[in-house]
Design an enzyme around this catalytic site. Sequence first.
Site, PDB file in Angstrom:
ATOM      1  N   HIS A   1      -5.282 -21.094  10.181  1.00 40.97           N
ATOM      2  CA  HIS A   1      -6.601 -21.619   9.802  1.00 40.97           C
ATOM      3  C   HIS A   1      -7.435 -20.554   9.088  1.00 40.97           C
ATOM      4  CE1 HIS A   1     -10.582 -23.121   9.643  1.00 40.97           C
ATOM      5  NE2 HIS A   1     -10.961 -21.991  10.227  1.00 40.97           N
TER       6      HIS A   1
ATOM      7  N   ASP B   1       0.861  -1.177   0.000  1.00 37.89           N
ATOM      8  CA  ASP B   1       0.000   0.000   0.000  1.00 37.89           C
ATOM      9  C   ASP B   1       0.901   1.232   0.000  1.00 37.89           C
ATOM     10  OD1 ASP B   1       0.974   0.383   2.515  1.00 37.89           O
ATOM     11  OD2 ASP B   1      -0.913   0.046   3.543  1.00 37.89           O
TER      12      ASP B   1
ATOM     13  N   ASP C   1      -7.798  -7.492   0.411  1.00 39.54           N
ATOM     14  CA  ASP C   1      -6.877  -7.703   1.532  1.00 39.54           C
ATOM     15  C   ASP C   1      -7.619  -7.286   2.785  1.00 39.54           C
ATOM     16  OD1 ASP C   1      -6.475  -4.649   1.066  1.00 39.54           O
ATOM     17  OD2 ASP C   1      -5.525  -5.056   2.992  1.00 39.54           O
TER      18      ASP C   1
END
Lengths: 376, 376
Positions: free
Chosen positions: B340, B92, B271
């Site tokens: 996870h 960014d 994102d």
Amino acid sequence: MQFQLHTTDTASAARAGTITTAHGVIETPIFMPVGTVGSVKGVSQQQLKDEVDAQIILGNTYHLYLRPGTGILEQAGGLHKFNGWDRPILTDSGGYQVFSLAANRKIKEEGVVFQSHIDGSRHLFTPENVMDTQRTIGADIIMAFDECPPYPSEYGYAKTSMELTHRWLARCVQHFNSTEPKYGYEQSLFPIVQGSTYKDLRRASAEFVAGMECDGNAIGGLSVGEPEEMMYEMCAHCCEFLPADKPRYLMGVGTPWNILENIALGIDMFDCVMPTRNGRNGMLFTTQGVINIRNKKWADDLSPIDQGLDCATSRFYTKAYLRHLFISSEILGLTIASIHNLAFYLHLVRQARQHILAGDYTTWKNSMIPILKQRL
Amino acid sequence: MQFQLHTTDTASAARAGTITTAHGVIETPIFMPVGTVGSVKGVSQQQLKDEVDAQIILGNTYHLYLRPGTGILEQAGGLHKFNGWDRPILTDSGGYQVFSLAANRKIKEEGVVFQSHIDGSRHLFTPENVMDTQRTIGADIIMAFDECPPYPSEYGYAKTSMELTHRWLARCVQHFNSTEPKYGYEQSLFPIVQGSTYKDLRRASAEFVAGMECDGNAIGGLSVGEPEEMMYEMCAHCCEFLPADKPRYLMGVGTPWNILENIALGIDMFDCVMPTRNGRNGMLFTTQGVINIRNKKWADDLSPIDQGLDCATSRFYTKAYLRHLFISSEILGLTIASIHNLAFYLHLVRQARQHILAGDYTTWKNSMIPILKQRL
């Protein structure tokens, strides 16, 4: 459990052997990473296997008893099933943590009453129920319930404490022998030599412990603040009276050089929080010496953490990147440092074993210690 | 950089494509894990590849500029070399962090003067030097320097801010085009649509951005507190005026259901810190719904975290063990939950892509959203 002794060094008492347990073989001398509450801090079970190549890990009965508790451990079928570690596990008896962590502990003949450091709840550990708890945890190697006197201790206190430990040991052995494993595989009980820093007490304790004819024997109450030379003296003295055909485990030791020196005295097994705890503080043990990774000097060092290790993590990440992670308080830094330090400890004992088998252990050890100790 | 559009859904604007960069191919729609200071929090680079299967990660220019600084990044040969991540990286522009983290920021035509949140040191970000910084970081995809107005913003402020962002964009494009990559591989610049929650401003901004004819385009200033329906409305409106033959990136979004809805509106790239940040707080996104792993109900649940994922970590560890790690404040818990959640986000966008290619995206999305949202 079987212990096979392959070689004893000619110039020292160092030994190379093999311990066979229900969960696999352990090549000695060995270092056991500490997995306090069923997790080696910051390291996944896969990393422990693939990166560290740990052969056995340790669990703390005191911690596991309080959290997650024996109920869920039994429901899972033991700690191996609960945490997914299918290689051997050793559990301590909880004695050490009761004395170092718990509040309002009160020692009685029956056992120790204490309050949990987590919620203040009251509990009683006895030689008998500690055997039951370790049966439930399902450890391959179970430790006897002992009292670990602080350093320094007066002779009188050390003797009284040792005698209590011996009476507790007799009860541990009797209860252990009168109970069965819970999950269909064999468990072994190791008694613990105490006696503080008094040679006559250490001998008496080692002889008492040896007389129990257990599968292996441990030395406790060392590395609790005494000078290193005193630790070596006591360790050597204990080893003299512990049977040579059983594995000897020195509890809670120590630095890399402590480990090499104690191997030379006849020790086969070690555990210590140092590689993980010091790792989390940014202290790295390497094949070239000791590194404080937070030091400014590593900021632009783009060389691998330790090229001398057969550990992907130590070869993949650079010192500059690891320092950046520590300075930026990134969790990954703790993980990398822990994996590296554990891999280094396992590398060190593997090297020691090779040199014992090759017959040049003492020469190698004496050349290594100054390297290991140097500050980079 | 090349973008190939394979399919557009018939019942929605969802697209499946392929972005080819110097560091490899990205299959869209894609989710990009956030690696703030060059590390995806709690997850190793190996786990990011093997367990998460991330195709591209994000770095924050503001953070990397302050720590470790551009000096060492340039010395290393860019961020890829510094952190060992050899797949694509997007950075960014630092604008968002300057406005959300830095102290005493002052916006001028030239750029933004601010004080570091770490040590209070004073810095100036301009469109030009932010291009230089991202050239030095070596990102495959570089973002334009923009101002991200808060929600809600008055129309007047939103318009003034957008016009500044446009003038900065022109300077970014000019400076980007007049400079060369530092490490021999191509870098692409993505401009950012602003305009707050005003449709006419969003259209004007999207048209201005589209006119720059960059390799891809981004939508900023959403998911900053506005209602979800407003985010979808603005996103759909922007997509209408952004070219279909370039990838569209919606910055900082969002929940799993936000991602599926925005894919339906024509977004290709996402994102968000949510999978890692919420993971560290014990919130798990799974194929069956949302789990608060600290909840007592998981204490004796010995089933895998998520059997529905092709991620070894999610299948290996049980809910009961992960809960135990969280309750015991073990670092490994943060790592497992982060791996996870990221693996789940990557699984979700892979599934989305397959359904776009199969032609049944909308039906699938509508059936999935209630499942993803339910609290287990």
